[in-house]
Design a protein around this motif. Sequence first.
Motif, short mmCIF file in Angstrom:
data_model
loop_
_atom_site.label_atom_id
_atom_site.label_comp_id
_atom_site.label_asym_id
_atom_site.label_seq_id
_atom_site.Cartn_x
_atom_site.Cartn_y
_atom_site.Cartn_z
N GLN A 92 0.84 -1.19 0.00
CA GLN A 92 0.00 0.00 0.00
C GLN A 92 0.88 1.24 0.00
N ASN A 139 0.97 5.02 1.07
CA ASN A 139 0.25 5.95 1.93
C ASN A 139 0.94 7.31 1.92
N ALA A 140 0.18 8.33 2.20
CA ALA A 140 0.77 9.67 2.32
C ALA A 140 1.32 9.84 3.72
N GLN A 141 2.49 10.49 3.82
CA GLN A 141 3.11 10.72 5.12
C GLN A 141 2.48 11.96 5.78
N VAL A 142 1.89 11.76 6.95
CA VAL A 142 1.19 12.84 7.65
C VAL A 142 2.02 13.23 8.87
N LEU A 164 0.95 17.21 5.07
CA LEU A 164 1.36 16.06 4.29
C LEU A 164 2.77 16.24 3.72
N ASP A 221 5.15 3.90 13.06
CA ASP A 221 5.14 5.36 12.97
C ASP A 221 6.50 5.91 13.38
N THR A 249 2.94 9.59 10.40
CA THR A 249 2.17 8.38 10.14
C THR A 249 1.99 8.21 8.63
N GLY A 250 1.41 7.08 8.26
CA GLY A 250 1.13 6.85 6.85
C GLY A 250 2.30 6.29 6.07
N LEU A 251 3.31 5.75 6.79
CA LEU A 251 4.41 5.10 6.10
C LEU A 251 3.93 3.76 5.55
N THR A 308 3.14 0.08 5.15
CA THR A 308 3.03 -0.94 6.19
C THR A 308 3.81 -2.18 5.80
#
Length: 426
Positions: free
Chosen positions: A16, A18-21, A299, A318, A333-335, A337
């Motif tokens: 997946q 994901n965007a890094q937040v 972001l 995270d 977060t959003g790295l 998985t």
Amino acid sequence: MKKYSILIALLINIMQVNAQVVSTLTASPSFINPLGITADVSGYLYVADYQKIKKINSSTGAISILAGANSVGSNNGTGTAASFNTVEGITYDSLGNLYVADHYNNMIRKVVISSGVVTTVAGSTTSGLVNGVGTAAKFNGPIAVACDGKGNLFVTDGYNNVIRKIVLSNGAVSTLAGSSTAGSMNGTGTAAQFNTPDGITCDGNGNLYVTEKFNHQIRKIEISTGVVTTFAGSLSNDASIDGIGTSAGFINPYGICYDGKGSLYVADDSSNQVRKIDISTGNVTTIAGSTTPGNVNGLGTAARFKQPYAIICDIHGDLFITDNGNYEVRKITGLPTSIENIFLSNNEIKLFPNPTNGLFNLSISQFDNLKMYSIEVYNTIGDCVRRQNAASANCQIDLRSLENGIYNISVISNEGMVNKRVIITK
């Protein structure tokens, strides 16, 4: 036995993106000078903040003082009865202990998390470059520390320009690599040169990675041989440049951590960014922040940091960063998985029971295709805490000596590697 990172065909369908937040976990004025940071397996962070070690609930951001007094000192003791002189690096050993680089005391200290008891592992208030046992050894401005999961602690001895090794069972200190002469020389052991080595991390596969702020590089050290090479960045690239290996550029990189899944993350202090390095390829990318300093959540590169210092990956994957110039701890977060429950050539890998009390079974559906495989167990800070080989379709793994938490299990064969997770609850 040949290792492959993961079957590429499976990555296309499973990984997946994901965007890094970026968000703020603890805001100013919670800290005076937040430097080192580490995480345990129970959801707590520990920050080296000036003369104190602070404990943070990573879910709520609640802060308490684990150890350290308001005044400078070198006293051993419990909680606030103990004293430090500017704590910098800090690491967790998976056994309930913290190890701290007590910078201006030139000492390495141990903190028992359950009690707050502080003791001196090695070094004394007299600076120097002396190998020996315990307080007979001498350091000069130790900056960062990292455990290898095998009972050894590694120290970036900053002003000595060397990497030191401490055998924790007896306190014996030796020099792994580098000499007192500052430089940027690759080589073996004391033939290599560093220029104020800063952050350090272990990948669980027998390698250390060291940041050098003045050389703007990431260096790699093979622990078994002491061989030092330049892994990423170069002296000529004093700039924020994404790229492969020495074609990439950093500006005073400090903190570095391993995520247990094949990537390094770097707090690139003077570029005000968080960088990612793929270990298998050496590819360096920017995941958050920009060269414009600030204090903005958001972001990826829309976020702003001000002199990010240290970085750690927790049990959930995270990242947490000590944003030194903003006196805060920031969270990313959003790295991507980890990949679980996948198949190798139609071979299913099962772990059960999961959660477990630490004693669990591993089963491979079609063992005849493999003949033999190995199992590596990593904690959430990338330390390899157990290795074993297996020669049957079913085997039992005993991790009951480890603390509660989440552990990454790598099953490696001639056909590839599968990453799964097991949760230990007692």
